[in-house]
Design an enzyme around this catalytic site. Structure first.
Site, PDB file in Angstrom:
ATOM      1  N   LYS A 162      24.732   1.479 -24.284  1.00 41.89           N
ATOM      2  CA  LYS A 162      23.919   2.452 -24.712  1.00 41.89           C
ATOM      3  C   LYS A 162      22.478   2.427 -23.961  1.00 41.89           C
ATOM      4  O   LYS A 162      21.769   1.480 -24.180  1.00 41.89           O
ATOM      5  CB  LYS A 162      23.822   2.287 -26.265  1.00 41.89           C
TER       6      LYS A 162
ATOM      7  N   LYS B 210      27.039   5.232 -23.466  1.00 42.99           N
ATOM      8  CA  LYS B 210      26.577   6.340 -23.864  1.00 42.99           C
ATOM      9  C   LYS B 210      25.226   6.584 -23.096  1.00 42.99           C
ATOM     10  O   LYS B 210      24.481   5.479 -23.196  1.00 42.99           O
ATOM     11  CB  LYS B 210      26.521   6.041 -25.312  1.00 42.99           C
TER      12      LYS B 210
HETATM   13  C1  PBG Z   1      21.781   6.232 -33.611  1.00 42.55           C
HETATM   14  C2  PBG Z   1      22.620   6.897 -32.677  1.00 42.55           C
HETATM   15  C3  PBG Z   1      22.086   7.980 -31.845  1.00 42.55           C
HETATM   16  C4  PBG Z   1      23.051   8.725 -31.082  1.00 42.55           C
HETATM   17  C5  PBG Z   1      24.197   8.194 -31.796  1.00 42.55           C
HETATM   18  N1  PBG Z   1      24.213   7.042 -32.686  1.00 42.55           N
HETATM   19  C6  PBG Z   1      20.440   8.197 -31.424  1.00 42.55           C
HETATM   20  C7  PBG Z   1      19.839   7.051 -30.852  1.00 42.55           C
HETATM   21  O1  PBG Z   1      20.093   6.303 -30.753  1.00 42.55           O
HETATM   22  O2  PBG Z   1      18.600   7.606 -30.712  1.00 42.55           O
HETATM   23  C8  PBG Z   1      22.778   9.852 -30.308  1.00 42.55           C
HETATM   24  C9  PBG Z   1      24.053  10.821 -30.223  1.00 42.55           C
HETATM   25  C10 PBG Z   1      23.706  11.899 -29.402  1.00 42.55           C
HETATM   26  O3  PBG Z   1      22.563  12.199 -28.773  1.00 42.55           O
HETATM   27  O4  PBG Z   1      24.665  12.939 -29.477  1.00 42.55           O
HETATM   28  N2  PBG Z   1      21.222   4.946 -33.106  1.00 42.55           N
END
Ligand code: PBG
Length: 323
Positions: free
Chosen positions: A196, A249
């Site tokens: 991520k 992601k």
């Molecule tokens: C929680 C999380 C996030 C997203 C999914 N789980 C936000 C982040 O890490 O700032 C983002 C999902 C999206 O942008 O569609 N940590």
């Protein structure tokens, strides 16, 4: 012999039916997961400007939406929660009666066939909006693990079919696996957001989830967009800690990472087509600059072609209508 004019690659592109036979990648609704946002109250459907066609919904409305999605053929949901109140311990995240836990119980009763997945993170529940426990100027990794493990267990106990940790703390997959097993939840898989990245493309999501950090950013725990070898190390560690699937992601700016993870590991590879990837197509389509359906189908096909088995996408509901 094997060159032009004997070889003409256009032969298989002549009609839609021929192109269909030649297609190497197909979109199948069984591979898609729809994110939904649960909020307190009753009869609440709160659309958000930053994420068109997506809304915060109270549990009753969420159930109605889930039933509609199920009738369209959607199989899986990823749940996020917006709690009544936030604090420094993220207590809403692991409250047995928290927003996601209530949504899980209600959804399970109303739509028993739907696969209910949950995002395991603290950022929607902490007053400061960070994914872990704040200590001094930083995020305390090890103190966060305990709260994340509690959150995962409470989701599984409330009926989550799998838990998806997205916090990027070191060691969280192992700690969550241990906590699930200790609670007798040995059958609950962990879909780890292993790779991520710290991304500008989460912008619209943070408006919906009300999780923008009050100070600083997430670069001290999420991956640097410059790195792919480091992403593979993250995956390797999560595999060793017991992850059942690896998620990359965002998706579109990181197709090379999806490909690299696909080639290196035999676990299922998931990709999250995040809010910013979706919102920018929506915004351009609203201005008549491109055709949303075509741009969405092309985006989702690209993510599958790169090697994702499962795609989390805000287009899942619309995809069900398009296919
Ligand atoms: C929680 C999380 C996030 C997203 C999914 N789980 C936000 C982040 O890490 O700032 C983002 C999902 C999206 O942008 O569609 N940590």
């Amino acid at each position: 012999m094997s060159s032009f004019p004997a070889v003409r690659l256009r032969r298989f592109r002549r009609t839609a039916a021929l192109r269909g036979l030649a297609a190497e990648t197909r979109l199948d609704l069984r591979d898609f997961v729809m994110p939904l946002f649960a909020c307190p109250g009753e009869g609440v459907v709160r659309p958000l400007e930053g994420l068109p066609a997506i809304a915060q919904r109270s549990v009753d409305e969420l159930c109605r939406e889930a039933e509609e999605l199920q009738a369209l053929g959607v199989r899986a949901l990823l749940l996020f929660g917006i709690p009544e109140s936030k604090d420094d311990e993220a207590s809403g995240a692991y409250d047995a009666d928290g927003i996601v836990q209530r949504a899980l119980r209600e959804l399970q009763a109303r739509c028993p066939e739907l696969v209910l997945l949950t995002d395991v993170c603290l950022c929607e529940y902490t007053a400061h909006g960070h994914c872990g426990v704040v200590s001094g100027e930083g995020i305390d990794n090890d103190a966060s693990l305990e709260l994340l493990a509690r959150t995962a267990v409470s989701h599984a106990e409330a009926g989550a079919a799998a838990v998806c940790p997205s916090d990027m703390m070191d060691g969280r997959v192992g700690r969550i696996r241990e906590a699930l097993d200790d609670a007798g939840l040995t059958e609950t898989p962990i879909v780890s957001y292993a790779a991520k990245y710290a991304s500008a493309f989460y912008g619209p999501f943070r408006e919906v989830a009300e999780s923008t950090p009050a100070f600083g950013d997430r670069r001290s725990y999420q991956l640097d967009g410059a790195n792919v070898r480091e992403a593979l190390r993250e995956c390797e560690l999560d595999v060793r800690e017991g992850a059942d699937a690896l998620l990359v992601k965002p998706a579109l700016p990181y197709l090379d990472v999806i490909r690299a993870v696909r080639e290196r590991f035999d676990l299922p590879v998931w990709a999250y087509n995040v809010s910013g990837e979706y919102a920018l197509v929506k915004a351009a389509a609203a201005r008549g600059w491109l055709d949303e359906r075509q741009a969405a189908l092309e985006s989702l096909t690209a993510i599958k072609r790169a090697g994702a088995d499962v795609v989390v996408s805000y287009w899942t509901g619309e995809l069900a209508r398009w296919l």
